[in-house]
Scaffold this motif. Structure first.
Motif, PDB file in Angstrom:
ATOM      1  N   THR A   1       0.817  -1.213   0.000  1.00 32.17           N
ATOM      2  CA  THR A   1       0.000   0.000   0.000  1.00 32.17           C
ATOM      3  C   THR A   1       0.851   1.263   0.000  1.00 32.17           C
ATOM      4  O   THR A   1       0.678   2.145   0.860  1.00 32.17           O
ATOM      5  CB  THR A   1      -0.957   0.009   1.215  1.00 32.17           C
ATOM      6  N   PRO A   2       1.796   1.391  -0.936  1.00 31.52           N
ATOM      7  CA  PRO A   2       2.481   2.676  -1.036  1.00 31.52           C
ATOM      8  C   PRO A   2       1.514   3.775  -1.475  1.00 31.52           C
ATOM      9  O   PRO A   2       1.713   4.941  -1.179  1.00 31.52           O
ATOM     10  CB  PRO A   2       3.558   2.423  -2.092  1.00 31.52           C
ATOM     11  N   LYS A   3       0.470   3.348  -2.188  1.00 26.20           N
ATOM     12  CA  LYS A   3      -0.664   4.196  -2.525  1.00 26.20           C
ATOM     13  C   LYS A   3      -1.921   3.368  -2.308  1.00 26.20           C
ATOM     14  O   LYS A   3      -1.883   2.138  -2.389  1.00 26.20           O
ATOM     15  CB  LYS A   3      -0.617   4.657  -3.996  1.00 26.20           C
ATOM     16  N   MET A   4      -3.033   4.029  -2.045  1.00 27.57           N
ATOM     17  CA  MET A   4      -4.273   3.286  -1.861  1.00 27.57           C
ATOM     18  C   MET A   4      -4.845   2.873  -3.209  1.00 27.57           C
ATOM     19  O   MET A   4      -4.747   3.592  -4.198  1.00 27.57           O
ATOM     20  CB  MET A   4      -5.291   4.127  -1.090  1.00 27.57           C
ATOM     21  N   GLY A   5      -5.473   1.689  -3.243  1.00 27.65           N
ATOM     22  CA  GLY A   5      -6.006   1.139  -4.469  1.00 27.65           C
ATOM     23  C   GLY A   5      -7.225   1.899  -4.980  1.00 27.65           C
ATOM     24  O   GLY A   5      -7.791   2.765  -4.310  1.00 27.65           O
ATOM     25  N   TRP A   6      -7.629   1.535  -6.198  1.00 34.79           N
ATOM     26  CA  TRP A   6      -8.802   2.134  -6.859  1.00 34.79           C
ATOM     27  C   TRP A   6     -10.045   1.458  -6.301  1.00 34.79           C
ATOM     28  O   TRP A   6     -10.412   0.356  -6.718  1.00 34.79           O
ATOM     29  CB  TRP A   6      -8.686   1.938  -8.362  1.00 34.79           C
ATOM     30  N   ARG A   7     -10.692   2.124  -5.351  1.00 37.37           N
ATOM     31  CA  ARG A   7     -11.822   1.526  -4.636  1.00 37.37           C
ATOM     32  C   ARG A   7     -13.107   2.229  -5.053  1.00 37.37           C
ATOM     33  O   ARG A   7     -13.420   3.343  -4.609  1.00 37.37           O
ATOM     34  CB  ARG A   7     -11.588   1.611  -3.130  1.00 37.37           C
ATOM     35  N   GLU A   8     -13.851   1.564  -5.944  1.00 35.56           N
ATOM     36  CA  GLU A   8     -14.972   2.213  -6.616  1.00 35.56           C
ATOM     37  C   GLU A   8     -16.100   2.580  -5.669  1.00 35.56           C
ATOM     38  O   GLU A   8     -16.759   3.604  -5.838  1.00 35.56           O
ATOM     39  CB  GLU A   8     -15.469   1.326  -7.751  1.00 35.56           C
ATOM     40  N   ARG A   9     -16.349   1.745  -4.659  1.00 35.94           N
ATOM     41  CA  ARG A   9     -17.432   2.078  -3.723  1.00 35.94           C
ATOM     42  C   ARG A   9     -17.150   3.413  -3.032  1.00 35.94           C
ATOM     43  O   ARG A   9     -18.032   4.266  -2.908  1.00 35.94           O
ATOM     44  CB  ARG A   9     -17.580   0.985  -2.666  1.00 35.94           C
ATOM     45  N   ASP A  10     -15.920   3.575  -2.555  1.00 41.21           N
ATOM     46  CA  ASP A  10     -15.562   4.811  -1.856  1.00 41.21           C
ATOM     47  C   ASP A  10     -15.618   6.009  -2.799  1.00 41.21           C
ATOM     48  O   ASP A  10     -16.066   7.103  -2.418  1.00 41.21           O
ATOM     49  CB  ASP A  10     -14.161   4.685  -1.253  1.00 41.21           C
TER      50      ASP A  10
END
Length: 380
Positions: free
Chosen positions: A166-175
């Motif tokens: 998690t160097p960057k947060m993933g593509w989380r469509e719900r959020d």
């Protein structure tokens, strides 16, 4: 023992989700159960367990079962610990403090997140003599990272779990669809706002007085996408605690981690929250266990832990049979916290441990040493 009335909290994971959906806000529920992109990895994690079936043995003395394990010199009653789940205040006002009280009663280790809603010190005090590990999101500001490690050690945490996926947060469509990221509202950032090294970044501003600037500074330093294996030398120089890396999915990375002297690793795809379409963690587990065994040799002292998809006792058995030394439980206890605080977490854990004990015994095993690859068969 069954009673004449139904339990206060749901027993199955499916019913936990249903109850939580009714009681939590849309944003909190989506944050906990959601995953990256189409959430195919979340679904694949669940389906991966169906590829393996337990082959019970009979006429074995299982009148007494021993589920205990030892990790880094401490004995635990079962091969289960709580995965780091951040920003628990969106689920319950007592957040990590409620979780700490629940696990202390059961002597199950809790892994406290860097982005916890209470500070490292507050969670450590609540744990008391109960077992606790600290999860580090490796900040690009080395002073902040070093300060977190020092604080965790002083607060009594017994190991450091470094999340590397998690160097960057993933593509989380719900959020994204809800326009929601709790950290941008200051939730889950108390460890940073109370940290002396982080405060030094703010030119004397009080983060609580100028929250907007503090949140912006956190965004700048949360992760570090430039990290390489060579950076582990720096990390090791900052702490005497065992270092466990989390997010390993490839056997080549497992071999490299052993070469770099890590003390343990967690096979994990972050519960499907980082890479849509990633390999199910359970599918990765056997190859990684074999790679670690080959790299370390017969005196294997690098434990391999597992998370991403643990829901029931049978899941724990299958993960142990595939070589895991212990498993991390995530979403189920988070949902338990959301619907019942400390009591909800305790109920989820007690149910899982009872289920695990029965499943081990009914599989013909009296201890975890008996749970081997011969305990399971591929479904096909």
């Amino acid at each position: 023992m069954l009673e004449d009335q139904p339990p206060e909290f749901p027993v199955s994971y499916e019913d936990l989700k249903k109850r939580a959906r009714e009681e939590l806000s849309d944003e909190a529920f989506a944050y906990v159960v959601g995953g990256a992109g189409s959430e195919s990895t979340v679904e694949a994690n669940d389906r991966a367990f169906d590829k393996w079936q337990i082959a019970p043995r009979v006429m074995r003395d299982v009148s007494e079962r021993d589920l205990s394990i030892e990790l880094f010199g401490r004995e635990y009653p079962a091969p289960v610990m709580l995965a780091p789940v951040g920003v628990q205040s969106i689920l319950h006002e007592e957040a990590e403090l409620a979780v700490a009280r629940a696990v202390s009663d059961l002597e199950i280790p809790m892994i406290c997140s860097s982005v916890s809603s209470y500070t490292i010190e507050e969670v450590g005090e609540e744990l008391g003599d109960g077992p606790g590990w600290f999860q580090l999101y490796w900040s690009s500001d080395r002073d902040v990272a070093a300060s977190f490690l020092e604080r965790a050690e002083e607060a009594g945490f017994e190991a450091v779990v470094v999340t590397l996926d998690t160097p960057k947060m993933g593509w989380r469509e719900r959020d994204i669809e809800l326009g929601y990221l709790p950290f941008l509202e200051g939730e889950g950032l108390k460890n940073y706002f109370e940290d002396p090294a982080f405060r030094n970044r703010l030119d004397g501003d009080d983060p609580w007085e100028n929250e907007e600037a503090a949140i912006a500074s956190w965004q700048e330093c949360f992760g570090d996408a430039s990290l390489t294996w060579d950076d582990l030398d720096w990390l090791r120089a900052q702490t005497d605690l065992p270092i466990i890396i989390k997010g390993v999915l490839h056997p080549a990375d497992a071999r490299k981690a052993v070469d770099q002297g890590v003390d343990g690793m967690v096979v994990s795809n972050h519960g499907g929250r980082q890479v849509d379409g990633a390999i199910p963690a359970l599918d990765a587990l056997p190859d990684i266990v074999d790679a670690v065994d080959e790299a370390v040799g017969s005196d294997n002292d690098v434990p391999v832990l597992f998370d991403s998809g643990i829901r029931r006792g049978s899941d724990v058995v299958r993960a142990i049979a595939l070589g895991a030394d212990a498993v991390l439980l995530g979403r189920p206890y988070a949902l338990g916290l959301g619907i019942g605080g400390e009591d909800g977490v305790r109920a989820v854990l007690e149910n899982l441990l009872a289920d695990l004990d029965l499943t081990v015994g009914l599989s013909g095993c009296a201890s975890l040493d008996d749970v081997t690859r011969s305990t399971i068969r591929r479904a096909d």
